[in-house]
Design a protein around this motif. Sequence first.
Motif, short mmCIF file in Angstrom:
data_model
loop_
_atom_site.label_atom_id
_atom_site.label_comp_id
_atom_site.label_asym_id
_atom_site.label_seq_id
_atom_site.Cartn_x
_atom_site.Cartn_y
_atom_site.Cartn_z
N MET A 1 0.83 -1.21 0.00
CA MET A 1 0.00 0.00 0.00
C MET A 1 0.86 1.25 0.00
O MET A 1 0.55 2.22 -0.69
N LYS A 2 1.95 1.22 0.80
CA LYS A 2 2.82 2.39 0.88
C LYS A 2 3.46 2.69 -0.49
O LYS A 2 3.58 3.85 -0.86
N GLU A 3 3.81 1.63 -1.22
CA GLU A 3 4.40 1.84 -2.55
C GLU A 3 3.37 2.44 -3.51
O GLU A 3 3.71 3.29 -4.33
N PHE A 4 2.12 2.00 -3.38
CA PHE A 4 1.05 2.56 -4.20
C PHE A 4 0.90 4.06 -3.91
O PHE A 4 0.79 4.87 -4.84
N LEU A 5 0.89 4.42 -2.63
CA LEU A 5 0.73 5.82 -2.26
C LEU A 5 1.92 6.65 -2.73
O LEU A 5 1.75 7.79 -3.18
N LYS A 6 3.12 6.11 -2.63
CA LYS A 6 4.31 6.83 -3.10
C LYS A 6 4.28 7.05 -4.61
O LYS A 6 4.84 8.02 -5.11
N ALA A 7 3.65 6.13 -5.33
CA ALA A 7 3.62 6.20 -6.79
C ALA A 7 2.61 7.22 -7.32
O ALA A 7 2.64 7.55 -8.51
N LEU A 8 1.73 7.72 -6.47
CA LEU A 8 0.74 8.70 -6.92
C LEU A 8 1.43 9.98 -7.38
O LEU A 8 2.46 10.37 -6.84
N SER A 9 0.83 10.64 -8.34
CA SER A 9 1.41 11.90 -8.84
C SER A 9 1.22 13.02 -7.83
O SER A 9 0.39 12.93 -6.92
N GLY A 10 1.97 14.09 -8.03
CA GLY A 10 1.82 15.28 -7.19
C GLY A 10 0.43 15.88 -7.31
O GLY A 10 -0.13 16.38 -6.33
N ARG A 11 -0.15 15.82 -8.50
CA ARG A 11 -1.51 16.34 -8.71
C ARG A 11 -2.52 15.52 -7.92
O ARG A 11 -3.45 16.07 -7.32
N THR A 12 -2.34 14.21 -7.93
CA THR A 12 -3.25 13.35 -7.18
C THR A 12 -3.11 13.63 -5.69
O THR A 12 -4.11 13.71 -4.97
N GLU A 13 -1.88 13.78 -5.23
CA GLU A 13 -1.65 14.11 -3.82
C GLU A 13 -2.36 15.41 -3.46
O GLU A 13 -3.04 15.49 -2.43
N PHE A 14 -2.23 16.41 -4.31
CA PHE A 14 -2.88 17.70 -4.08
C PHE A 14 -4.39 17.53 -3.97
O PHE A 14 -5.02 18.05 -3.05
N LEU A 15 -4.98 16.78 -4.91
CA LEU A 15 -6.43 16.57 -4.89
C LEU A 15 -6.87 15.81 -3.65
O LEU A 15 -7.88 16.17 -3.03
N VAL A 16 -6.13 14.79 -3.27
CA VAL A 16 -6.49 14.02 -2.07
C VAL A 16 -6.47 14.93 -0.85
O VAL A 16 -7.39 14.91 -0.03
N VAL A 17 -5.44 15.75 -0.72
CA VAL A 17 -5.31 16.61 0.46
C VAL A 17 -6.37 17.70 0.45
O VAL A 17 -7.07 17.91 1.45
N VAL A 18 -6.53 18.40 -0.65
CA VAL A 18 -7.49 19.51 -0.69
C VAL A 18 -8.92 19.01 -0.54
O VAL A 18 -9.70 19.54 0.26
N LEU A 19 -9.27 17.96 -1.28
CA LEU A 19 -10.64 17.45 -1.17
C LEU A 19 -10.86 16.74 0.16
O LEU A 19 -11.95 16.85 0.73
N GLY A 20 -9.85 16.07 0.66
CA GLY A 20 -9.98 15.42 1.97
C GLY A 20 -10.14 16.43 3.09
O GLY A 20 -10.94 16.25 4.00
N ALA A 21 -9.37 17.51 3.03
CA ALA A 21 -9.41 18.51 4.09
C ALA A 21 -10.59 19.46 3.95
O ALA A 21 -11.22 19.83 4.95
N PHE A 22 -10.90 19.86 2.73
CA PHE A 22 -11.87 20.94 2.54
C PHE A 22 -13.07 20.58 1.67
O PHE A 22 -13.92 21.43 1.41
N GLY A 23 -13.17 19.33 1.23
CA GLY A 23 -14.24 18.93 0.33
C GLY A 23 -15.63 19.21 0.88
O GLY A 23 -16.51 19.72 0.18
N VAL A 24 -15.85 18.87 2.14
CA VAL A 24 -17.16 19.09 2.76
C VAL A 24 -17.49 20.58 2.78
O VAL A 24 -18.62 20.99 2.48
N PHE A 25 -16.50 21.40 3.11
CA PHE A 25 -16.72 22.84 3.19
C PHE A 25 -16.91 23.44 1.80
O PHE A 25 -17.73 24.34 1.61
N LEU A 26 -16.15 22.95 0.81
CA LEU A 26 -16.32 23.43 -0.56
C LEU A 26 -17.71 23.11 -1.08
O LEU A 26 -18.35 23.94 -1.72
N LEU A 27 -18.19 21.91 -0.78
CA LEU A 27 -19.52 21.50 -1.21
C LEU A 27 -20.60 22.38 -0.58
O LEU A 27 -21.52 22.83 -1.25
N SER A 28 -20.48 22.64 0.73
CA SER A 28 -21.49 23.47 1.38
C SER A 28 -21.46 24.90 0.84
O SER A 28 -22.52 25.53 0.69
N ASN A 29 -20.29 25.42 0.52
CA ASN A 29 -20.21 26.76 -0.06
C ASN A 29 -20.80 26.78 -1.47
O ASN A 29 -21.43 27.76 -1.88
#
Length: 151
Positions: free
Chosen positions: A1-29
């Motif tokens: 699993m760790k190798e899979f996560l390391k293989a993700l692109s920087g864009r995917t990492e960005f989307l996971v973090v932004v949507l994971g952290a702020f997705g609920v708030f973005l949706l409500s806005n």
Amino acid sequence: MKEFLKALSGRTEFLVVVLGAFGVFLLSNLVLLIDPVALSAEAPITNEGLQGLIVYELVVMAILGAFLRARNWTLERFGISADLRDTVIGVGLVAIVYVITTVIELIAAGVAPEMLERALKMQRVQGPLDAGTVVIASLVNSVFEEVFVCP
């Protein structure tokens, strides 16, 4: 699993973090943009709401922290630091925002006094808030936003 996560692109990492952290708030806005009437039905701030926010943000920080750690992020890479100079700058920025807000309110009072009056009468807080809850929510929320917005 760790190798899979390391293989993700920087864009995917960005989307996971932004949507994971702020997705609920973005949706409500987004809902509020589509249906401004929903703003009047929005729940006021309560102790329970703040406590829920604290739990939500701590859980999300733990999950996204594990994700970022698996991708070899370190505390040094986040670059979070505080010093007196930054604190003074922050207090100065708060003062500037306060002045700008006051000027906007004065302009609004002249242009649309009825709208300003309605806005000032909005009850955004329900019941007394526990000082400890407010302090903890302020600290957790500040760290949450700095960690996931600034890197």
